[in-house]
Design a protein around this motif. Structure first.
Motif, short mmCIF file in Angstrom:
data_model
loop_
_atom_site.label_atom_id
_atom_site.label_comp_id
_atom_site.label_asym_id
_atom_site.label_seq_id
_atom_site.Cartn_x
_atom_site.Cartn_y
_atom_site.Cartn_z
N ALA A 26 0.83 -1.20 0.00
CA ALA A 26 0.00 0.00 0.00
C ALA A 26 0.87 1.25 0.00
CB ALA A 26 -0.93 0.00 1.19
N GLY A 47 -6.24 4.86 -4.44
CA GLY A 47 -5.54 3.65 -4.04
C GLY A 47 -4.04 3.80 -4.05
N ALA A 48 -3.56 5.01 -4.20
CA ALA A 48 -2.12 5.22 -4.26
C ALA A 48 -1.47 5.04 -2.90
CB ALA A 48 -1.83 6.61 -4.80
N THR A 51 -4.16 7.87 2.02
CA THR A 51 -4.82 7.72 3.32
C THR A 51 -4.01 6.82 4.23
OG1 THR A 51 -6.97 8.06 2.31
CG2 THR A 51 -6.94 6.99 4.45
N TYR A 61 -2.30 2.48 11.90
CA TYR A 61 -1.60 1.29 11.42
C TYR A 61 -0.15 1.41 11.87
CZ TYR A 61 -5.44 0.86 7.97
OH TYR A 61 -6.64 0.75 7.35
N GLN A 93 -11.27 10.55 5.80
CA GLN A 93 -11.84 10.59 4.46
C GLN A 93 -13.35 10.33 4.51
OE1 GLN A 93 -9.73 8.16 1.70
NE2 GLN A 93 -11.05 8.67 0.01
N GLU A 185 -9.04 14.71 2.22
CA GLU A 185 -10.08 15.11 1.27
C GLU A 185 -11.19 15.95 1.91
OE1 GLU A 185 -11.38 12.37 -1.63
OE2 GLU A 185 -9.60 11.10 -1.45
N GLU D 298 -9.35 -2.52 10.55
CA GLU D 298 -10.43 -1.72 9.99
C GLU D 298 -9.85 -0.70 9.01
OE1 GLU D 298 -14.17 0.92 11.57
OE2 GLU D 298 -12.92 -0.12 13.01
N ARG E 128 -8.23 -6.69 -8.74
CA ARG E 128 -8.56 -6.91 -7.33
C ARG E 128 -9.80 -7.79 -7.16
NH1 ARG E 128 -5.46 -3.10 -4.21
NH2 ARG E 128 -4.11 -2.33 -5.82
N GLN E 131 -10.34 -9.45 -3.81
CA GLN E 131 -10.08 -8.65 -2.60
C GLN E 131 -11.41 -8.22 -2.01
OE1 GLN E 131 -7.21 -5.55 -3.30
NE2 GLN E 131 -7.79 -4.46 -1.43
N LEU E 136 -10.70 -1.75 -0.44
CA LEU E 136 -10.34 -0.93 -1.60
C LEU E 136 -10.18 0.53 -1.16
CD1 LEU E 136 -12.78 -2.18 -4.36
CD2 LEU E 136 -10.43 -2.89 -3.94
N SER E 137 -9.42 1.26 -1.92
CA SER E 137 -9.31 2.69 -1.63
C SER E 137 -10.60 3.36 -2.04
CB SER E 137 -8.16 3.29 -2.41
OG SER E 137 -8.56 3.53 -3.73
N GLY E 138 -10.75 4.60 -1.58
CA GLY E 138 -11.99 5.32 -1.86
C GLY E 138 -12.34 5.33 -3.34
N GLY E 139 -11.37 5.63 -4.15
CA GLY E 139 -11.64 5.72 -5.57
C GLY E 139 -11.97 4.37 -6.19
N GLU E 140 -11.26 3.36 -5.72
CA GLU E 140 -11.54 2.01 -6.21
C GLU E 140 -12.97 1.61 -5.86
OE1 GLU E 140 -6.94 0.40 -5.67
OE2 GLU E 140 -8.41 0.12 -4.09
N1 LIG Z 1 -6.91 -2.20 6.04
C1 LIG Z 1 -6.57 -2.52 4.78
N2 LIG Z 1 -6.49 -3.81 4.40
C2 LIG Z 1 -6.14 -4.17 3.14
N3 LIG Z 1 -5.83 -3.29 2.18
C3 LIG Z 1 -5.89 -1.98 2.49
C4 LIG Z 1 -6.25 -1.54 3.79
N4 LIG Z 1 -6.20 -0.19 3.81
C5 LIG Z 1 -5.84 0.19 2.56
N5 LIG Z 1 -5.65 -0.88 1.77
C6 LIG Z 1 -5.21 -0.86 0.36
O1 LIG Z 1 -4.10 -0.01 0.26
C7 LIG Z 1 -4.17 0.75 -0.93
C8 LIG Z 1 -4.04 2.22 -0.61
O2 LIG Z 1 -5.23 2.66 0.03
P1 LIG Z 1 -5.47 4.16 0.49
O3 LIG Z 1 -6.77 4.19 1.18
O4 LIG Z 1 -4.29 4.62 1.22
O5 LIG Z 1 -5.57 4.90 -0.90
P2 LIG Z 1 -5.76 6.44 -1.18
O6 LIG Z 1 -4.53 6.89 -1.86
O7 LIG Z 1 -6.19 7.14 0.03
O8 LIG Z 1 -6.93 6.41 -2.25
P3 LIG Z 1 -8.22 7.35 -2.39
O9 LIG Z 1 -7.77 8.59 -3.01
O10 LIG Z 1 -9.09 6.58 -3.29
O11 LIG Z 1 -8.77 7.52 -1.04
C9 LIG Z 1 -5.47 0.42 -1.62
O12 LIG Z 1 -5.23 -0.46 -2.68
C10 LIG Z 1 -6.27 -0.27 -0.55
O13 LIG Z 1 -7.05 -1.28 -1.14
#
Ligand SMILES: Nc1ncnc2c1ncn2[C@@H]1O[C@H](COP(=O)(O)OP(=O)(O)OP(=O)(O)O)[C@@H](O)[C@H]1O
Ligand SMILES: Nc1ncnc2c1ncn2[C@@H]1O[C@H](COP(=O)(O)OP(=O)(O)OP(=O)(O)O)[C@@H](O)[C@H]1O
Ligand SMILES: [Mg+2]
Ligand SMILES: [Mg+2]
Lengths: 263, 335, 383, 300, 240
Positions: A26, A47-48, A51, A61, A93, A185, D298, E128, E131, E136-140
């Motif tokens: 992640a 998903g980058a 967060t 975490y 978020q 966000e 979570e 995914r 999964q 998933l991330s917010g956008g996903e």
């Molecule tokens: N608790 C978790 N368990 C498994 N995978 C996770 C968990 N938290 C995040 N991920 C994975 O880690 C990756 C990064 O998630 P993250 O939420 O940090 O993305 P983001 O950059 O905030 O995206 P967005 O802009 O869509 O919010 C994603 O592919 C997500 O599926």
């Protein structure tokens, strides 16, 4: 604004921050820094890992590898509440208020670490209790005032419209009296006009409360409008950093994130 | 400010007490009715403890009866063995009940409060059953506890006044706790533990605190119970008793002291009332009617009788704003 | 309900301890009949998992009261349910005494309920007599005699010791095993006194194990018992539990002789599984005496069921109470108490009863055997 | 005991544990199924189980049915009862906090126990369950294995596989899990939430009915309160394995069974519940969502 | 009109969220509803799909009254609502989420085909597949929600803020996809905060203000409207 940023002391610095979820990378070797008074943005495709970086910094975490320093001290192993007590506050978020509690109580809870009266003096209502309680209520109302929410202090948080919930969440974060504020966000779900007002508010509180701010946002108007520096993440890694101008013209960023239309 | 906050609830409670105590002194109430009233007060204290744990702190407990039992046995042993039935020792015995229950609540709460929702419920249920087994076999270690034979010979020291003032004290203390910063910290854990953490609330500490306070109240109630019914039997503290008190708290409305008081008193009165109203040949319908009443109440008031509502002195204080100083940074650090 | 215990038809009648006395007159025959209005209260578990015991108790009391009233007595009964719960029991007793104004209490079934009730009765100076609560603390607690409290059954030490002696002397058992309900003081009491008696008499006990009140699976315990190969397996519980344990015991091939206490006495006992087993009881249904025969006959006529030990003892408790009241000539509890304490040799279903200084009856126990699916008289053991 | 006897003794106890565990599994499966979908600790499950056992009792003793028809009848009766309970006591609370439904579940449980023990219903008596077939056991090197054990274990294993396939592979099964997470979102997919929940209760209750009959064959006695303890233990077993996770119910049940039996066999039966619940608590402390539960960090 | 909303009023307890709104979506049209936070946009969509009940007024779909129809039946008729806040099934895998989107359909091949099309539009989802949706991330998650909605091959798609929380490049994609879906014959009712984009793809638009429609007309016209520009589009050149 950005004149002598580099001379200011570093508030937050992550070093090689890495987080795996099972096999999923992640966050991978991310090093970011926020200096005193700076407003730094993190952008990147969904998903980058943006967060996740926040979750790592705030102790929700525990990183697979890497270190997080706050004012030069490692906070990597601290529990979330300890991180907050050292002066890091955040919003989420997906808004996470205390939904059944009043707007005022949401803020007063955040102010808890400034409370000195003990359990017993609360239970028997020692005079010091009343004095402090009045003070902290005043302060909480002050914060609400800043966000135009003082009139709604008796409302249950869950009954606020979305935009006000976002503002309340920021107010609540400020009430922990942070030196570093992480906003995830904050403009999501706002129309451009509302987003612009939010930007102004963010700028205002930064000055008012002497904050350093790290901001995740997808609305480019907001990011480009107020950030001094921007980090760009993709697939868990940093792919670029620089001023808004530099970022807007970075081909890697355009390809991965911005697309052709913006810039 | 100070006077109103303390005196108002105290005066209200006192008024109720004076009326009832006068009726008791004037023998307008018989022993049965007095016992029931006393028991109702004890149940208020007992249920209030669970309301702190579950209603305010959001920690699902299915083992509250264990702490009731621990308090009961501890205080009974103190009067019986340490003080040989000396009535002057009663406050000490009650304190021992509170302390033992709270201490065990602390020891057990520290590890298991990490669990979430139903898993926590099951762990506390398991704890409750283990405590009951220990009570059943306690005579092997402490013969006086009687094991499955029960603990006899406890002096009858609990009067209506004792039970009433204990309940009143419990209500006031819980009220004062909840409407303080510590109380808000407790409640924030229920609302959203992650957000609470992010606000700098030491959630472990406040979960443990709520658990200790709740266990202590159960222990107080247990001590009063022991010296009212003067006989303790492990079956009085089994799983089903934990369920009873859970029902009372939920029916009253989670996070409502008023609700807990109404439901606890109402529950005792309903069960005893049915005993009086039902004709002799329908006595075994009592336990048929009672759950039906519970179900109907729950369906009609899904958030409990007083869900989220408080009355009179139990309401949170009004927020009065004295100076309207907008845009003032709250921290002292800017100076 | 298959194993009808029909004492009248029992072929072993010749072994009965007493030959048939004069043929008993009909229901309204001899027996106590206080000729004044007498209001008594009954506390019994009329709901809950031992409701069935409560009903037997209620039947026993009601039968005696009906008979007495047929003889001209004016007894009224107010009933209250205790759910087999001490707290409920106290509330029920309090209600009967202070709300309904009863002058005497009959009940309850379990000691855990009767003990706190006895304190209520004592402090209100109301007579109480329980049919079936065998725990010594019912009548005497911490060395203090509750002088308004009596019982119609023998106490745990006696019954447990009786069976230990019987197993050693009559069955020549050397090694016994005991399984009991850990949460029930009745079975625990019997088990412990059996153990003490058996060991004192030179026997060995390797397996002394308990189970919970709601257990249905005894395989682990029984495997343990089987591995120990005892001569005698003591199961001092109520018939419903004994049915399950005995059947499973046979299944795992335990060859030991089974034994138990008065809890076995029921027409619902699984006589197939307990065949050959011995249990102590208050009376033998083989007893051709008028009291027993009348009781069994009238009970069957009224309830269409064979009385179990609970019913018999509740009936006896009521008999004793009414006898004392008749003798006292008043419903005044203190007078009844004195009359009760002075009773001697009252003929009841469970034998001739005289109270000792603790309000406990001194009476003989009988040992019965399950033989050919029926209860058969084996021996009488004097206290 | 010599070594050989000790080994036989140990194996026999393990077999005993498997039987007890399988019995718990029969109940635990229905429990975990309903919990997994509705997030409700259905306290009345043990009582539906009891009614199922009684239905089997009447089917065998009054109607004279043999094993298979009796168990089917019991399943139908329990299914109807379960669906009715859901309809009357849980559905009105669909939008209320979960705990409200839990309380009505407790109410329903108390009601069923005390109502059925009224004399004109089942009555309070402990009745001997007439076994529709004889218990026989095979002796394998001194270890006895009964046909009951084989049947119960077989049924449990079959149900675990069948339910798992149903929930993960069929459209209705996936819909159940969707409903468990978000009613409104499920509605927007075109899922009739009420129907899906009714199906869940129907399956869960039918399982309870079958479990009731098998239980009563293994331990041939029925009474109105027989469901409480097995229900509770089975639920604890389900939690131990990871509630809502079907194979977890079996795993948890087998562990509970072994824990109880081996404690009894080697330590003391008095400590049985202490050990069983002690294991539960320790397992939860190490794995807060049970053995097979997803350790779910979570997503914030 | 394919979808017609007449004098719709909706209240949450004492709070009245929608106060007499009428509008329609024609076959093949993209209609957008814009408005500030709390204006009642989501409420209108929820009332159409049946998870919130109207206090007064009516909703007609293809001429049939659906005001009181149960949500699952509304879906069967061909109305698909992709809710605000994604609402994906966190405990289900991506694949299972998509299958649930096709719940009302039983044609296995068509479901497969739809799934392939979803993967073409959102390749990330294919990566995914197994999964759990919740991680998933917010956008996903937003992509999954959209994809799930498409699985039902609806006649009309109700989209509630589909671009919320998406990276700019994805926002563009989403709007491209919206147009694409529309061109393949699905009508669309689009609720958006991103008024710029919404107005650029829509045929017609309505502006909602605290529960009532304050403006309506062809999208291009509203885009040029000064009031709309000021209130919903933000000042031009804020980037600079
Ligand atoms: N608790 C978790 N368990 C498994 N995978 C996770 C968990 N938290 C995040 N991920 C994975 O880690 C990756 C990064 O998630 P993250 O939420 O940090 O993305 P983001 O950059 O905030 O995206 P967005 O802009 O869509 O919010 C994603 O592919 C997500 O599926
Ligand atoms: N479940 C609910 N209970 C009570 N009030 C509600 C509920 N849902 C929405 N509301 C209120 O109804 C009004 C309209 O809400 P709605 O969600 O439809 O607005 P919206 O236009 O979609 O706003 P947003 O842009 O924030 O999504 C708001 O004032 C909101 O607070
Ligand atoms: Mg994010
Ligand atoms: Mg909306």
């Amino acid at each position: 604004m950005a004149e002598n940023v580099s001379s200011r002391s570093t508030v937050l610095a992550t070093d090689g921050l890495t987080m795996y979820f099972g096999g999923l990378k992640a966050v991978q070797d991310v090093s970011v820094a926020v200096r005193e008074g700076e407003l730094v943005g993190i952008i990147g495709p969904n998903g980058a890992g943006k967060t996740t970086v926040f979750n790592l910094v705030t102790g929700i975490y525990k990183p697979t590898a890497g270190d997080i320093k706050l004012n030069g001290e490692s906070i990597t192993k601290l529990k979330p509440f300890e991180v907050t007590q050292r002066g890091v506050a955040r919003t989420f978020q997906n808004i996470r208020l205390f939904p059944e509690l009043t707007v005022l109580d949401n803020v007063r809870i955040a102010y808890h670490r400034n409370v000195h009266y003990g359990l017993l003096s609360a239970m028997v209502r020692w005079p010091s209790f009343n004095r402090e309680e009045e003070q902290l209520t005043e302060k909480a109302l002050d914060f609400l005032d800043v966000f135009g929410l003082a009139d709604r202090h008796a409302e249950q948080a869950k009954n606020l419209p979305y935009g006000e919930q976002r503002r309340l969440e920021i107010a609540r974060a400020l009430a922990t009296q942070p030196s570093l504020l992480l906003l995830d966000e904050p403009a999501a779900g706002m129309n451009p006009n509302e987003a612009r007002r939010l930007m102004e508010l963010i700028n205002f509180i930064r000055e008012r409360f002497h904050l350093s701010i790290l901001l995740i946002e997808h609305q480019m108007r907001v990011v480009m409008g107020i950030c001094e520096r921007i980090y760009v993440m993709d697939f868990g890694e940093l792919i670029a950093q620089g001023t808004p101008k530099e970022i807007q013209n970075n081909p890697k960023v355009i390809e991965a994130y911005l697309g052709k239309g913006v810039g | 400010m100070l006077s109103r906050r303390i005196l108002l609830p105290a005066a209200a409670a006192l008024a109720v007490f004076v009326v009832l105590q006068t009726a008791i002194s004037a023998e307008l109430l018989n022993a049965y009715q007095i016992t029931i009233l006393t028991y109702a007060c004890i149940f208020v204290t007992y249920a209030l403890g669970l309301n702190v744990i579950y209603g305010y702190n959001g920690q699902f407990s299915l083992g509250h009866a264990a702490f009731y039992g621990i308090g009961a046995y501890a205080s009974a042993l103190v009067t019986k063995i340490v003080f040989q039935g000396n009535p002057l020792s009663f406050p000490l015995a009650l304190a021992a009940g509170v302390a033992t229950a709270a201490a065990i609540g602390y020891l057990i709460g520290l590890p298991i409060l990490r669990l979430r929702s139903d898993y926590l419920g099951i762990a506390t249920l398991g704890f409750g059953i283990m405590v009951k087994v220990l009570f059943d076999n306690a005579d092997k270690v402490i013969p006086a506890m009687g094991g499955a034979r029960g603990l006899t010979g406890i002096p009858k020291l609990t009067s209506f006044a004792w039970a009433f003032f204990a309940a009143a004290a419990a209500v006031i203390l819980v009220r004062n706790l909840i409407y303080s910063s510590h109380g808000r910290a407790i409640v924030s854990v229920r609302e959203d533990e992650i957000a609470a953490d992010a606000m700098g609330i030491n959630t472990t500490k406040y979960k443990t605190l709520a658990f200790v306070v709740g266990s202590g109240l159960a222990g107080l109630a247990g001590g009063l119970y022991a010296h009212l019914y003067v006989f303790l039997h492990p079956s009085n503290f089994d799983f089903l008793k934990s369920v009873d008190v859970l029902m009372v708290v939920v029916l009253g409305g989670l996070g409502s002291m008023t609700g807990t008081i109404i439901a606890a008193v109402g529950w005792v009165f309903l069960l005893e009332g049915l005993r009086i109203v039902l004709p002799q040949e329908f006595l075994d319908w009592r336990m048929v009617i009672y759950p039906l009443v519970m179900i109907i109440v729950m369906i009609l008031r899904p958030r409990g009788l007083m869900g989220g509502i408080e009355l009179g002195p139990l309401k949170p204080g009004k927020v009065v704003r004295r100076l309207k100083a907008a845009l003032v940074p709250a921290s002292g650090k800017e100076a | 309900t298959t194993s009808a215990v029909t004492p009248a038809a029992a072929p072993q009648a010749t072994q009965a301890p007493k030959p048939a006395a004069t043929a008993a007159p009909a229901a309204a025959g001899t027996g106590p009949a206080p000729k004044f209005a007498y209001k008594i209260g009954m506390v019994a578990p009329l709901t809950g998992d031992v409701k069935t015991f409560g009903e037997s108790t209620k039947n026993g009391i009601d039968l005696m009261v009906a008979e007495a009233n047929a003889r001209g007595a004016k007894v009224t009964v107010v009933t209250a349910d205790d759910k087999n719960d001490p707290t409920e029991g106290v509330n029920a007793a309090n209600k009967l005494i202070t709300q309904d104004g009863v002058k005497a209490l009959v009940g309850s079934v379990s000691s855990k309920v009767s003990i706190p009730i006895s304190d209520v009765a004592q402090s209100n100076k109301v007579i109480m007599i329980t049919g079936t609560s065998t725990n010594p603390s019912v009548t005497v607690a911490d060395g203090k005699r509750k002088d308004y409290v009596f019982r119609a059954c023998f106490i745990d030490p006696f019954q447990g010791t009786v069976m230990a002696k019987f197993a050693l002397d009559n069955l020549k058992a050397k090694k016994a095993a005991v399984l009991y309900d850990n949460s029930n003081d009745y079975t625990k009491g019997l088990a412990e006194f059996f153990r003490d008696g058996f060991k004192a008499g030179g026997g060995t006990i390797n397996v002394f194990e308990s189970y919970g009140k709601d257990d249905k699976d005894f395989s682990a315990l029984l495997t343990k018992v089987a591995a120990d190969k005892p001569d005698f397996l003591f199961l001092p519980d109520y018939y419903n539990k004994v049915n399950l344990i005995a059947a499973q015991a046979r299944q795992v091939g335990i060859a030991a002789v089974f034994g138990g206490g008065d809890g076995w006495d029921s027409s619902d006992l699984d006589t197939k599984a307990t065949e050959g087993g011995y249990f102590s009881n208050h009376y033998s249904p083989d007893d051709q005496g008028a009291t027993v025969q009348n009781f069994v006959k009238n009970y069957k006529a009224k309830y269409n069921a064979v009385p179990d030990a609970l019913a018999a003892l509740a009936y006896d408790a009521t008999t004793l109470l009414l006898t004392a009241a008749e003798k006292a000539g008043s419903d005044d509890p203190t007078k009844v108490r004195d009359a009760m304490a002075g009773l001697s040799g009252v003929q009841t279903v469970s034998g001739k009863i005289t109270f000792d200084k603790n309000g406990d009856p001194t009476k003989a126990a009988v040992v019965l055997q399950i033989k050919g699916g029926k209860q058969t008289y084996v021996a009488t053991v004097q206290p | 005991m010599d070594l050989n006897a000790q080994i036989v003794y140990f194996l026999q106890q393990v077999i005993n544990g498997i039987q007890l565990g399988s019995v718990y599994a029969l109940i635990a499966l229905g429990y975990t199924m309903v919990y997994g979908i509705v997030r409700l600790i259905n306290f009345a499950h043990g009582d539906v189980f009891m009614v199922g056992a009684f239905a089997g009792f009447f089917a065998v003793s009054v109607l004279g049915l043999s094993f298979l028809p009796a168990i089917i009848l019991a399943m139908i009766v329990s299914m109807v009862l379960g669906v009715t309970i859901e309809r009357l006591a849980y559905r009105p609370l669909r939008r209320a906090p979960k705990i409200a439904a839990l309380i009505t579940a407790i109410g329903v449980s108390i009601f069923l126990e005390y109502f059925t023990s009224l004399n004109f219903v089942f009555g309070p008596n402990y009745r001997t369950f007439p076994r529709p077939f004889e218990v026989t056991s095979w002796n394998i090197g001194g270890v006895a294995i009964s046909n009951i054990l084989v049947i119960i274990l077989g049924v449990s294993l079959f149900l675990v596989v069948a339910l798992q396939l149903f929930v993960t592979r069929t459209k209705v099964g996936i819909a159940m899990r969707a409903v468990s997470f978000d009613h409104d979102a499920a509605r927007l997919m075109g899922i009739n939430v009420d129907t899906v929940i009714s199906i869940t209760f129907a399956i869960g209750s039918a399982l309870a009915g079958a479990g009731g009959v098998l239980f009563a064959i293994a331990y041939p006695q029925v009474d109105p309160f027989m469901g409480i303890m097995p229900g509770l233990k089975a639920f604890v077993a389900a939690v131990l394995g990871g509630i809502g996770i079907i194979p977890g119910a079996l795993l948890g049940s087998l562990i509970m069974g072994q824990a109880e039996v081996l404690t009894t066999g080697y330590v003391s039966s008095t400590l049985r519940d202490l050990v069983a619940f002690g294991i539960l608590i320790i397992v939860l402390l190490v794995r807060p969502t049970g053995l097979l539960g997803k350790s779910g960090v979570e997503k914030v | 009109m394919l979808l017609e909303v007449k004098d719709l009023q909706v209240a949450y307890g004492a709070i009245s969220a929608v106060k007499g709104v009428s509008f329609g979506v024609d076959e093949g049209e993209i209609v957008t509803l814009i408005g500030a936070n709390g204006a009642g946009k989501s409420t209108i969509l929820k009332t159409i799909s049946g998870i919130v009940r109207a206090k007064a007024g009516s909703v007609l779909f293809a001429g049939a009254e659906i005001t009181q129809t149960a949500p699952h039946d509304v879906v069967k008729m061909g109305v698909c609502h992709v809710p605000e806040g994604r609402r994906i099934f966190a405990n289900l895998t991506v694949r299972e989420n998509l299958l649930m989107g096709a719940y009302t359909r039983s044609d296995g091949d068509a479901i497969k085909g739809n799934m392939e099309r979803v993967f073409q539009r959102f390749p990330r989802l294919k990566e995914r597949l197994s999964q759990p949706g919740g991680t998933l991330s917010g956008g996903e998650q937003q992509m999954l929600a959209m994809g799930r909605g498409l699985m039902a091959s609806p006649k009309i798609l109700l989209l509630d803020e589909p671009s919320m929380g998406l990276a700019p490049i994805l926002v563009q994609q989403i709007f491209d996809i919206i147009q694409e879906i529309n061109q393949s014959g699905t009508s669309i009712l689009l609720v958006e905060q991103n008024a710029n984009m919404a107005l650029s793809v829509a045929n017609r638009a309505y502006v909602l203000e605290t529960g009532t429609i304050s403006l309506s007309g062809p999208a291009a016209e509203l885009r040029a409207n000064a009031k709309v520009q000021e209130a919903y589009l933000g000042e031009a050149g804020a980037l600079a």
